[in-house]
Design a protein around this motif. Structure first.
Motif, PDB file in Angstrom:
ATOM      1  N   TYR A 175      -3.285   3.551  -6.831  1.00  0.00           N
ATOM      2  CA  TYR A 175      -2.793   3.208  -8.168  1.00  0.00           C
ATOM      3  C   TYR A 175      -3.810   3.606  -9.244  1.00  0.00           C
ATOM      4  CZ  TYR A 175       0.191   0.616  -5.020  1.00  0.00           C
ATOM      5  OH  TYR A 175       1.019   0.288  -3.985  1.00  0.00           O
ATOM      6  N   HIS A 233      -1.648 -10.099  -5.895  1.00  0.00           N
ATOM      7  CA  HIS A 233      -2.984 -10.254  -6.479  1.00  0.00           C
ATOM      8  C   HIS A 233      -2.881 -10.628  -7.946  1.00  0.00           C
ATOM      9  CE1 HIS A 233      -3.165  -6.469  -8.759  1.00  0.00           C
ATOM     10  NE2 HIS A 233      -2.741  -5.807  -7.704  1.00  0.00           N
ATOM     11  N   ARG A 272      -5.615   0.034 -14.066  1.00  0.00           N
ATOM     12  CA  ARG A 272      -5.566  -1.275 -13.394  1.00  0.00           C
ATOM     13  C   ARG A 272      -6.309  -2.380 -14.154  1.00  0.00           C
ATOM     14  NH1 ARG A 272      -7.163  -2.419  -8.827  1.00  0.00           N
ATOM     15  NH2 ARG A 272      -5.318  -3.560  -8.156  1.00  0.00           N
ATOM     16  N   SER A 283       1.581  -7.419  -3.143  1.00  0.00           N
ATOM     17  CA  SER A 283       0.321  -6.782  -2.794  1.00  0.00           C
ATOM     18  C   SER A 283      -0.745  -7.853  -2.679  1.00  0.00           C
ATOM     19  CB  SER A 283      -0.050  -5.756  -3.858  1.00  0.00           C
ATOM     20  OG  SER A 283       0.789  -4.639  -3.731  1.00  0.00           O
ATOM     21  N   TYR A 332      -3.915  -5.409 -15.128  1.00  0.00           N
ATOM     22  CA  TYR A 332      -3.978  -6.620 -14.286  1.00  0.00           C
ATOM     23  C   TYR A 332      -5.300  -7.359 -14.416  1.00  0.00           C
ATOM     24  CZ  TYR A 332      -0.798  -3.314 -11.985  1.00  0.00           C
ATOM     25  OH  TYR A 332       0.162  -2.374 -11.722  1.00  0.00           O
ATOM     26  N   ARG A 363      -1.996   0.781  -0.699  1.00  0.00           N
ATOM     27  CA  ARG A 363      -3.407   0.527  -1.034  1.00  0.00           C
ATOM     28  C   ARG A 363      -4.349   0.652   0.171  1.00  0.00           C
ATOM     29  NH1 ARG A 363      -4.229  -2.635  -5.294  1.00  0.00           N
ATOM     30  NH2 ARG A 363      -2.150  -3.455  -4.936  1.00  0.00           N
ATOM     31  N   GLU A 411       4.065  -0.704   6.046  1.00  0.00           N
ATOM     32  CA  GLU A 411       4.303   0.183   4.907  1.00  0.00           C
ATOM     33  C   GLU A 411       3.207   0.061   3.851  1.00  0.00           C
ATOM     34  OE1 GLU A 411       8.599   0.861   3.159  1.00  0.00           O
ATOM     35  OE2 GLU A 411       7.637  -0.867   2.229  1.00  0.00           O
TER      36      GLU A 411
HETATM   37  N1  LLP Z   1       6.340  -1.317  -0.059  1.00  0.00           N
HETATM   38  C1  LLP Z   1       6.994  -1.657  -1.179  1.00  0.00           C
HETATM   39  C2  LLP Z   1       8.436  -1.874  -1.141  1.00  0.00           C
HETATM   40  C3  LLP Z   1       6.285  -1.805  -2.386  1.00  0.00           C
HETATM   41  O1  LLP Z   1       6.930  -2.157  -3.484  1.00  0.00           O
HETATM   42  C4  LLP Z   1       4.881  -1.573  -2.409  1.00  0.00           C
HETATM   43  C5  LLP Z   1       4.121  -1.691  -3.644  1.00  0.00           C
HETATM   44  C6  LLP Z   1       4.249  -1.207  -1.205  1.00  0.00           C
HETATM   45  C7  LLP Z   1       5.011  -1.099  -0.044  1.00  0.00           C
HETATM   46  C8  LLP Z   1       2.789  -0.942  -1.138  1.00  0.00           C
HETATM   47  O2  LLP Z   1       2.026  -2.046  -1.481  1.00  0.00           O
HETATM   48  P1  LLP Z   1       0.429  -2.000  -1.223  1.00  0.00           P
HETATM   49  O3  LLP Z   1       0.231  -1.875   0.269  1.00  0.00           O
HETATM   50  O4  LLP Z   1      -0.094  -0.799  -1.908  1.00  0.00           O
HETATM   51  O5  LLP Z   1      -0.105  -3.251  -1.790  1.00  0.00           O
HETATM   52  N2  LLP Z   1       0.087  -0.972  -9.341  1.00  0.00           N
HETATM   53  C9  LLP Z   1      -0.295  -2.183  -8.617  1.00  0.00           C
HETATM   54  C10 LLP Z   1       0.379  -2.293  -7.281  1.00  0.00           C
HETATM   55  C11 LLP Z   1       1.882  -2.233  -7.350  1.00  0.00           C
HETATM   56  C12 LLP Z   1       2.531  -2.302  -6.004  1.00  0.00           C
HETATM   57  C13 LLP Z   1       3.968  -1.938  -6.062  1.00  0.00           C
HETATM   58  N3  LLP Z   1       4.617  -1.924  -4.796  1.00  0.00           N
HETATM   59  C14 LLP Z   1      -1.822  -2.190  -8.472  1.00  0.00           C
HETATM   60  O6  LLP Z   1      -2.477  -1.323  -9.048  1.00  0.00           O
HETATM   61  O7  LLP Z   1      -2.368  -3.093  -7.844  1.00  0.00           O
END
Ligand code: LLP
Length: 428
Positions: A380, A154, A310, A197, A314, A274, A271
């Motif tokens: 987050y 994103h 956030r 993400s 971002y 969010r 996995e």
């Molecule tokens: N798996 C791995 C290896 C990851 O590095 C991450 C996120 C996820 C799963 C989960 O991703 P999700 O489903 O939540 O998009 N702080 C940022 C997002 C950083 C994501 C880091 N890794 C935000 O506030 O958007």
């Protein structure tokens, strides 16, 4: 693609059936609130996958972890601290599938010692991890996180694939990783790709193709594949969810091809972080000043980027609603306002775009003492909060079956200075 069911409301008096005013009377502001019913629904949405592995970095309060565990979800951990959290919430690292998987691009010394002591399963994001694990725990099984050479996110900061990204094992390094694994008698039992993400379906077919190619190279030791995280949620009108049926189908096809080739079953994991928690979470703040600066009207809150980072990190957009206290606004008219926090830093603005440009938001007229809710803040949100400017981190509340549980208390001055020491004064 499907749209979110309801438009985001700009006036709100309740969260999960609880009056916001009474939540605030009891727990004060700022305050995070999570709605368990939403989390349950999100878990149900993903039931087609064999394993839902929650990326706890999104929201790692042990009460949330406990509830997810009871719903049959397992977790990943990216640090020794996250492993400890998962253990506190009752996850069994040795269950089938593994209740906890350590997944990162490096081991720090503490994490490596913990992995060794507990015999944790590791998802390796660098060839060095295979080598370091092999030295302390030869004969282990690992999964490999692959960087397929491209990514998506994103924002540039959440794009986790391609040569600019530090994540995963480069797709052309597989052969040398296989040799390294052989040296330490390590079996590669799974492959994992998380390219960022905010995945979309167009990228996904490329990801599946790439994973399939690498799986063929690794061969019949594989027993699982992981789709990684990255499922988007709408933060704004006009944004949408990914078509989960189609998403599953693409991954299932990949799995089935590989099952055909290998002649045994493969487990399909997902996995998400969010997706499971973002929409369950709300940050409630109080408006402490309504002031004019030239043409701009500011609503200044008692929550800042120390509570929700956030937007400043971002330029992320969070829906905002107002809960009027003790009065009704004169009409339904919306006013254009900038929403900011109390921090001594001009970037402390919730309505900003990437690059730090201040944007306005159309919100109901409000007065000092009214409450403002930053929505879709469950992922987050609290986990990225800090004590900057000497502020206490907010309490977290979980609303479940009509009950309010305080799952983390507001910090106190003792929390703020824990571990700090004043050395004896220098000799004059
Ligand atoms: N798996 C791995 C290896 C990851 O590095 C991450 C996120 C996820 C799963 C989960 O991703 P999700 O489903 O939540 O998009 N702080 C940022 C997002 C950083 C994501 C880091 N890794 C935000 O506030 O958007």
């Amino acid at each position: 693609m499907s749209s979110p069911d309801a438009l985001f409301p700009v006036v709100r008096s309740q969260i999960a059936g609880q009056l916001i005013e009474s939540l605030v009377q009891q727990y004060g502001t700022p305050c995070y609130v999570y709605d368990m019913a939403t989390i349950r629904q999100k878990v149900a949405d993903l039931q087609a996958f064999d394993v839902i592995r929650y990326a706890q970095k999104a929201c790692s309060n042990i009460a949330i972890l406990d509830r997810l565990r009871r719903l049959g979800v397992v977790v990943d951990a990216v640090s020794a601290g996250e492993v400890q959290r998962a253990l506190s919430a009752g996850f069994d690292p040795h269950s089938d599938p593994h209740g906890i998987v350590y997944t990162a691009d490096v081991f720090d010394q503490e994490a490596l010692a913990m992995v060794k002591r507990l015999g944790l399963h590791v998802n390796c994001g660098s060839p060095d991890m295979i080598d370091q694990l092999g030295r302390v725990a030869p004969g282990s099984s690992v999964t490999l996180r692959i960087n397929p050479g491209f990514g998506h996110g994103h924002s540039q900061k959440t794009n986790t694939g391609g040569p600019q990204s530090k994540h995963g094992i480069w797709h052309e390094e597989i052969d040398s990783c296989l040799r390294l694994a052989d040296v330490h008698n390590i079996a590669i039992t799974g492959l994992h790709m998380h390219i960022g993400s905010g995945t979309d379906l167009e990228h996904l077919s490329q990801v599946c193709e790439s994973l399939e190619k690498i799986a063929v190279q690794v061969g019949r030791t594989l027993t699982s594949i992981s789709a990684g995280g990255g499922l988007p949620v709408p933060y704004k009108q006009g944004q949408s969810y990914v078509d989960l049926g189609r998403y599953y189908q693409l991954w299932d096809q990949t799995r089935k091809h590989l099952e055909g080739l290998f002649g045994h079953r493969l487990r399909l994991e997902i996995e998400p972080g969010r997706y499971l928690v973002a929409e369950s979470g709300f940050l409630i703040a109080e408006i402490r000043s309504v002031k004019k600066m030239g043409q701009n009207t500011f609503y200044l809150l008692d929550a800042g980027f120390n509570d929700l980072a956030r937007p400043i990190l971002y330029g992320a957009y969070h829906p905002i609603s107002i809960c009027h206290r003790g009065h009704q606004p004169p009409g339904n008219e919306l006013v254009e306002v900038v929403v900011g926090g109390p921090l001594c830093e001009s970037g402390d603005i919730f309505t900003q775009e990437e690059g730090g440009f201040v944007a306005k938001r159309s919100l109901p007229a409000a007065k000092v003492g009214d409450l403002l809710v930053l929505e879709v803040a469950g992922a987050y949100g609290f986990v990225m909060s800090s004590n900057y400017n000497g502020r206490f981190r907010a309490p977290e509340l979980l609303i479940e079956d009509g009950q309010i549980h305080c799952i983390r208390s507001r910090e106190t001055y003792e929390d703020l200075i824990r571990g700090e020491k004043i050395p004896p004064p220098p000799k004059a």
